[in-house]
Design a protein around this motif. Sequence first.
Motif, PDB file in Angstrom:
ATOM      1  N   GLU A 140      -6.224   1.234   8.644  1.00  0.00           N
ATOM      2  CA  GLU A 140      -7.445   1.658   7.961  1.00  0.00           C
ATOM      3  C   GLU A 140      -7.242   2.968   7.205  1.00  0.00           C
ATOM      4  OE1 GLU A 140     -10.309   0.390   7.388  1.00  0.00           O
ATOM      5  OE2 GLU A 140     -10.030  -1.487   8.472  1.00  0.00           O
ATOM      6  N   ILE A 141      -5.979   3.385   7.065  1.00  0.00           N
ATOM      7  CA  ILE A 141      -5.649   4.608   6.328  1.00  0.00           C
ATOM      8  C   ILE A 141      -4.726   4.249   5.173  1.00  0.00           C
ATOM      9  CG2 ILE A 141      -4.476   6.844   6.451  1.00  0.00           C
ATOM     10  CD1 ILE A 141      -5.264   6.991   9.386  1.00  0.00           C
ATOM     11  N   ALA A 142      -5.004   4.779   4.000  1.00  0.00           N
ATOM     12  CA  ALA A 142      -4.130   4.575   2.843  1.00  0.00           C
ATOM     13  C   ALA A 142      -3.881   5.899   2.148  1.00  0.00           C
ATOM     14  CB  ALA A 142      -4.742   3.576   1.863  1.00  0.00           C
ATOM     15  N   VAL A 143      -2.671   6.034   1.619  1.00  0.00           N
ATOM     16  CA  VAL A 143      -2.292   7.197   0.829  1.00  0.00           C
ATOM     17  C   VAL A 143      -1.914   6.701  -0.561  1.00  0.00           C
ATOM     18  CG1 VAL A 143      -0.633   9.080   0.567  1.00  0.00           C
ATOM     19  CG2 VAL A 143      -1.524   8.484   2.846  1.00  0.00           C
ATOM     20  N   ALA A 188       5.441  10.656  -0.764  1.00  0.00           N
ATOM     21  CA  ALA A 188       4.419  10.638   0.277  1.00  0.00           C
ATOM     22  C   ALA A 188       4.853   9.773   1.449  1.00  0.00           C
ATOM     23  CB  ALA A 188       3.098  10.126  -0.300  1.00  0.00           C
ATOM     24  N   ARG A 189       5.471   8.643   1.129  1.00  0.00           N
ATOM     25  CA  ARG A 189       5.937   7.738   2.188  1.00  0.00           C
ATOM     26  C   ARG A 189       6.991   8.425   3.059  1.00  0.00           C
ATOM     27  NH1 ARG A 189       7.409   4.097  -1.045  1.00  0.00           N
ATOM     28  NH2 ARG A 189       5.324   3.186  -1.308  1.00  0.00           N
ATOM     29  N   GLY A 223       7.442   7.670  10.207  1.00  0.00           N
ATOM     30  CA  GLY A 223       7.032   7.523  11.601  1.00  0.00           C
ATOM     31  C   GLY A 223       5.559   7.229  11.776  1.00  0.00           C
ATOM     32  N   LEU A 224       4.774   7.376  10.706  1.00  0.00           N
ATOM     33  CA  LEU A 224       3.343   7.066  10.754  1.00  0.00           C
ATOM     34  C   LEU A 224       3.113   5.745  10.011  1.00  0.00           C
ATOM     35  CD1 LEU A 224       1.850  10.598   9.915  1.00  0.00           C
ATOM     36  CD2 LEU A 224       2.509   9.655  12.141  1.00  0.00           C
ATOM     37  N   GLU A 225       2.615   4.763  10.686  1.00  0.00           N
ATOM     38  CA  GLU A 225       2.520   3.420  10.115  1.00  0.00           C
ATOM     39  C   GLU A 225       1.275   3.269   9.248  1.00  0.00           C
ATOM     40  OE1 GLU A 225       4.945   1.214  10.418  1.00  0.00           O
ATOM     41  OE2 GLU A 225       6.055   2.704  11.574  1.00  0.00           O
ATOM     42  N   VAL A 226       1.231   4.029   8.152  1.00  0.00           N
ATOM     43  CA  VAL A 226       0.122   3.923   7.214  1.00  0.00           C
ATOM     44  C   VAL A 226       0.661   3.523   5.850  1.00  0.00           C
ATOM     45  CG1 VAL A 226      -1.248   5.636   8.474  1.00  0.00           C
ATOM     46  CG2 VAL A 226       0.201   6.362   6.572  1.00  0.00           C
ATOM     47  N   PHE A 272     -10.273   0.815   2.661  1.00  0.00           N
ATOM     48  CA  PHE A 272      -9.802   1.443   3.886  1.00  0.00           C
ATOM     49  C   PHE A 272     -10.884   2.386   4.407  1.00  0.00           C
ATOM     50  CE2 PHE A 272      -6.358   0.547   1.004  1.00  0.00           C
ATOM     51  CZ  PHE A 272      -5.430  -0.114   1.795  1.00  0.00           C
ATOM     52  N   GLU A 273     -10.784   2.714   5.686  1.00  0.00           N
ATOM     53  CA  GLU A 273     -11.734   3.651   6.261  1.00  0.00           C
ATOM     54  C   GLU A 273     -11.553   5.041   5.643  1.00  0.00           C
ATOM     55  OE1 GLU A 273     -14.930   4.481   8.838  1.00  0.00           O
ATOM     56  OE2 GLU A 273     -13.991   2.576   8.299  1.00  0.00           O
ATOM     57  N   ARG A 274     -10.275   5.503   5.539  1.00  0.00           N
ATOM     58  CA  ARG A 274      -9.999   6.820   4.981  1.00  0.00           C
ATOM     59  C   ARG A 274      -8.840   6.732   3.989  1.00  0.00           C
ATOM     60  NH1 ARG A 274     -10.847  10.938  10.212  1.00  0.00           N
ATOM     61  NH2 ARG A 274     -12.776   9.932  10.933  1.00  0.00           N
ATOM     62  N   VAL A 275      -8.965   7.500   2.919  1.00  0.00           N
ATOM     63  CA  VAL A 275      -7.969   7.468   1.849  1.00  0.00           C
ATOM     64  C   VAL A 275      -7.602   8.894   1.472  1.00  0.00           C
ATOM     65  CG1 VAL A 275      -7.551   6.865  -0.573  1.00  0.00           C
ATOM     66  CG2 VAL A 275      -8.749   5.243   0.929  1.00  0.00           C
ATOM     67  N   ALA A 276      -6.283   9.144   1.320  1.00  0.00           N
ATOM     68  CA  ALA A 276      -5.783  10.430   0.830  1.00  0.00           C
ATOM     69  C   ALA A 276      -5.045  10.192  -0.484  1.00  0.00           C
ATOM     70  CB  ALA A 276      -4.850  11.071   1.854  1.00  0.00           C
ATOM     71  N   LEU A 277      -5.404  10.920  -1.517  1.00  0.00           N
ATOM     72  CA  LEU A 277      -4.742  10.825  -2.815  1.00  0.00           C
ATOM     73  C   LEU A 277      -3.987  12.131  -3.056  1.00  0.00           C
ATOM     74  CD1 LEU A 277      -7.609   9.257  -4.964  1.00  0.00           C
ATOM     75  CD2 LEU A 277      -5.862   8.094  -3.589  1.00  0.00           C
TER      76      LEU A 277
END
Length: 605
Positions: free
Chosen positions: A509-512, A523-524, A529-532, A545-550
């Motif tokens: 539920e998180i996308a960058v 960014a990846r 280690g973080l499965e987003v 998604f619930e939360r998005v970071a640009l």
Amino acid sequence: MPRLAIGPGFPRELSALATPVRRDAVVALRRFLLNVAGAPHPERVRGARDPRVATLRLAEGRRGVVVRQRDVYWLRTLLPDPEAWSYARRHRYGINPVLGVVEEWDEEALRRVEPALRRPVGSPRLFAAICDGDLLALGLDARALPLFRLITTEADVAALEPLLPPTQHLPLAVLAGGGTLAEAWRELDAWRAVDEPGPVDPDDLYAALRRTPDQAAFAADQASLGRVLDAPEWCTFLHPTQHRLARAARYDHPVLVVGGAGTGKTVVALHRAAYLAAHGSGPVLLVTFSQSLAEELSVRLDTLVEDEIVRKRIEVDNAERLALRIVARAEGRRPALVGPGARTLAQLTDEALRLLSLSTGDLLDDVEPGHKPYRHVVVDEAQDVSPAQWRLLRAAAPRAPDDLFAVGDPHQRVTDTRVTLGAVGIPAEQHTLEVSYRLPQELLSFVIRLRGGGPAPGLAEGVTDMHGYRATRHGERPLVRAYESAGAELAGLRTTVESWLADGVPPGEIAVGARTARLAGQARQALTGLEVRAATFRQLKGLEFERVALVGVAEGVVPEPPPDEPGARARALQRERSILFVACTRARAMLHISYYGRGSPFLPL
């Protein structure tokens, strides 16, 4: 056996319980549905404002609140015992006399605000010039009319919104804003999910629940009960306008549904495809912007359509691959896209259209000679379909009722395509979705300022603007943060995502997002280690998604340097603005934007 309807809040509340408690509640509900030994029985609520309200003990310390009428039970919510009794006491229920839909009133809260509405003694009452008959003709509740007569300002109406059924608040809001009775009626009528002739029976709860698909889903047996409880909410509870558009028995002409981000366009397209597969007269083609989106929609259709035979009637593809398949079948081999003899995708689209114009029966499987390959075509992300692709899609199905159904938003266009359907031989009737159910009001206001609420050309005749586009809830304001360096920004990104995960947000539920593949890759790497998901803005198109970071939303990056020629420059800047708009509107709850150096000129001040 009882006729049991489940409200949309119940599955959400059930899923939040610990596994043993959830299991007990489901077992109890199954027993109630089957009316077998050990089933919970309705318990009357002392001091209830509605005598039809009861509670069901479904698990240790947990009760469901039901509205009952003879053998009909509408299960509204699942709460801890004290909260369930309180909820049951303070609410009453009715049936809108105009639309025939069910309405829930927080009667106790309305009684508390009544003294505040009475205080402005001598102030002119807002609806004094409108007679009772005209207000009642808008479906306003006769019991609440004295309360409505106390309203003095538009702010009073806004304050009452959380306490009123939407079918009561909407007409009041239109009138309070200076609208006419006719405009208030149109706003109310837009809440109609089904068209049923004849008068409304104010005492028939079962018929009212059937008219209210966004608030009630009937479970006739254990299988249907399990589906209502386990399926994603979008599969079961469609908002009224969505339901009316997706499940219309017949359209005599092509249909275009225009709506802003979060209004449910893709959900409408999915449900329309499913409806046509079940009730139509031939194969259904669902087309979207890209192959990745096609794969996403295919997975969602697998969830939506349980019947395997019905599901097989729906093909999901994008327009480029459709053209490729048609030409490949005609020529007996896959066309070359690179090297000697290669053709462009535009050339292949033209060739596929030529082939369809000749004979389509032998170009795709399971189609009789001389017939179109599909009976129904449904198009998602219609704003990015090119004129040649529209002609191809038009040729893929016969001109007949329910032939073409398209959804899109010109404000989310990420290509240079600007075509009206009429210009490519598709005279479509237009419908509009104006309510964003995904975006909170704070995020919606932010992206409208970012994109500009002005008109956008394409799809429909004339232009499409954002007038009337609104949200149904409030939430977090988007956060825009500046950093001193690229390294600091990426470190801040990781800290932000880690905090979201610590809050319990699932990784899926998180996308960058980033404007370029290079920035997305950085960014990846920072999120190792973080499965987003980390992707480009374009790759996020059509997802949520619930939360998005640009990240990297900086001057010189967003927008990319435009060409010098004035016309091309204007188009490029508008396209870049739309791409950022699309990326921002992928968030349902929280949006975090970052940059280092100077921020993008598109960011609202």
